[in-house]
Design an enzyme around this catalytic site. Structure first.
Site, short mmCIF file in Angstrom:
data_model
loop_
_atom_site.label_atom_id
_atom_site.label_comp_id
_atom_site.label_asym_id
_atom_site.label_seq_id
_atom_site.Cartn_x
_atom_site.Cartn_y
_atom_site.Cartn_z
NE ARG A 120 -4.03 -2.07 2.07
CZ ARG A 120 -3.95 -3.26 2.64
NH1 ARG A 120 -2.90 -3.55 3.40
NH2 ARG A 120 -4.90 -4.16 2.47
CD GLU A 184 6.20 15.68 -23.02
OE1 GLU A 184 5.68 16.76 -22.69
OE2 GLU A 184 5.57 14.62 -23.11
CG ASN A 244 -2.36 16.00 -20.26
OD1 ASN A 244 -1.34 15.34 -20.09
ND2 ASN A 244 -3.34 16.03 -19.38
CG HIS A 264 5.29 10.28 -24.92
ND1 HIS A 264 3.91 10.20 -24.99
CD2 HIS A 264 5.56 11.36 -24.14
CE1 HIS A 264 3.37 11.18 -24.27
NE2 HIS A 264 4.36 11.90 -23.75
#
Length: 359
Positions: A120, A184, A244, A264
Site C-alpha cells: 500500500r 516536451e 497535456n 512518445h
C-alpha cells in the site's frame, strides 16, 4: 554546478537535484546506512549505470537488490509492473524499503506505480536517464502502465521522495530519443512561457549538441515550470491538464500504431501541431504562431506529418478514451498564442477531423 528545486506539496514535498556526475554523489539520494533498496532498471540502462549505483549504495551500508526489465514503451505493461512487484516480494522487501527507478519515462512510470501499490505504498526515488524523463515524466508523481485500449489509463498519483537528474546520462542517449525529449521541452514554451520559446528558437542546436550549460538551464527551467503547475494542481483537477498539450492526439498515434513504434515525444510533436491547427480553425491561433511551432519542431528533428498508415477516423475512438473526456465529449488543450493555452470542453468532431487531415 548543481541546481536544486523543491516541489512544494506540504508533507509530500521533495527536492529535484540537477547537475553533472550526480550518480557518483551519494548525498543526493537521501538514503542512510541500514536501509534496503531495490533498483528497477531496463536492459539498456543496466549495463551503463547499475553496478556503479549498487557499489556506491553498498559502500554506504545499504543492502541493494535489483530487477532488470525489457526496454521500450511496448513493455509499459501489467506484466512489467508485476515483475517489479515480484522482485520486491522475492527479496523480502518491507514497507521501509525504497524503490529506485533508474531509466527513462517507462521505468519511472512503471516503478512509481509499483511503489504506490507495494504494501500500500513504499518510498521511491526517480533517477531519470532520458531528456524526456528529466524535463517531464520524473516530476509530478504521475505513475502508470499502458493498456492496449489506452495509454497511461491504469495508474496512480504518487510522489517520489527525490528526483536525481544527472545530465551526463544524456551522453549515452540516442539522437532520436534526445529529439523526442525536446518535444516536451517545446511544449512548456507553447503552454506557458513565450520567453522560453524564444530562447529555444535560438538554442535548440546547443541542446542537440549536448551543450552542458544549455542543457542545465533547459532542464532546470522545465522542472521549475512543471513544479509550479503540480504544486497548484497535484491530481489534475484543473490547470495541470495544460501539460497535456498535444497528448490527446499523440496518445492516439501511440495506441493505434502499437506502443514503441512512434516514440512518445514524436507523437506529441505531431499532436501539438494538430492541436494548433484545431485552435486555428476555431479562430484562436494565427498562422504565424503555427509556423513558428512547426519550424522549431523541425529544427529539433521531430516529425511534423501524421503517420500515413493511420486513417483520419481512427484517431477518434482513442481520443474518446482520453482521461480528460467528460460526459462523452472530447476536451482538448489548445494554444491561443505562444505562451498560452485554453482547455476547450467541447470540440466538434468534424472540426477535429479537419485539423488532423491538414497535418
Amino acid at each position: 554546478m548543481q541546481k536544486i528545486l523543491n516541489v512544494a506539496l506540504e508533507n509530500r514535498s521533495y527536492p529535484i537535484t540537477i547537475g553533472e556526475n550526480l550518480l557518483s554523489q551519494f548525498e543526493h539520494f537521501k538514503l542512510h546506512s541500514g536501509q534496503r533498496v531495490l533498483i528497477a532498471t531496463n536492459d539498456t540502462i543496466a549495463p551503463l549505470y547499475l553496478q556503479h549505483l549498487i557499489d556506491m549504495f553498498e559502500a554506504h551500508g545499504i543492502k541493494t537488490d535489483f530487477v532488470i526489465v525489457p526496454d521500450g514503451e511496448q513493455y509499459k505493461t501489467m506484466e512489467t509492473w508485476n515483475q517489479i512487484l515480484t522482485a520486491l516480494l522475492a527479496n523480502n522487501h518491507t514497507r521501509n524499503s525504497i524503490l529506485i527507478a533508474l531509466g527513462g519515462g517507462v521505468i519511472g512510470d512503471v516503478a512509481g506505480f509499483a511503489a504506490s501499490a507495494y504494501q500500500r505504498g513504499i518510498k521511491f526515488i526517480q533517477v531519470p536517464t532520458t531528456l524526456l524523463s528529466q524535463v517531464d515524466s520524473s516530476v509530478g508523481g504521475k505513475t502508470a502502465i499502458n493498456h492496449p485500449l489506452g495509454k497511461n489509463m491504469i495508474g496512480a498519483f504518487y510522489q517520489p521522495q527525490a528526483v536525481v537528474i544527472d545530465i551526463n546520462c544524456l551522453k549515452t542517449l540516442p539522437p532520436r530519443e534526445l529529439s523526442a525529449g525536446l518535444a516536451e521541452v517545446i511544449k512548456y514554451g507553447i503552454i506557458m512561457d513565450s520567453e522560453f520559446f524564444n530562447w529555444l528558437e535560438t538554442h535548440i542546436d546547443d541542446l542537440l549538441n549536448l551543450d552542458v550549460d544549455a542543457l542545465s538551464y533547459c532542464i532546470y527551467h522545465c522542472c521549475k515550470l512543471k513544479a509550479q503547475v503540480v504544486a497548484a494542481d497535484e491530481t489534475e483537477q484543473d490547470m495541470r491538464a495544460i501539460l497535456n498539450l498535444g497528448h490527446t492526439y499523440g496518445h492516439a498515434i501511440e495506441a493505434e500504431l502499437g506502443y514503441g513504434n512512434w516514440l512518445h515525444g514524436e507523437a506529441v510533436s505531431v499532436g501539438m501541431l494538430m492541436a494548433a491547427q484545431t485552435a486555428k480553425l476555431l479562430g484562436k491561433l494565427t498562422d504565424k504562431d503555427i509556423q513558428r511551432i512547426k519550424n522549431l519542431l523541425i529544427k529539433a528533428k521531430l516529425p511534423v506529418k501524421r503517420p500515413e498508415q493511420m486513417t483520419i477516423e481512427s484517431y477518434i475512438p482513442h481520443m474518446l478514451r482520453d482521461k480528460k473526456v467528460l460526459s462523452g465529449q472530447i476536451r482538448l488543450v489548445l494554444p491561443t498564442k505562444i505562451g498560452a493555452v485554453e482547455v476547450i470542453d467541447v470540440v466538434d468532431k468534424q472540426l477535429i477531423l479537419e485539423a488532423i487531415s491538414s497535418i
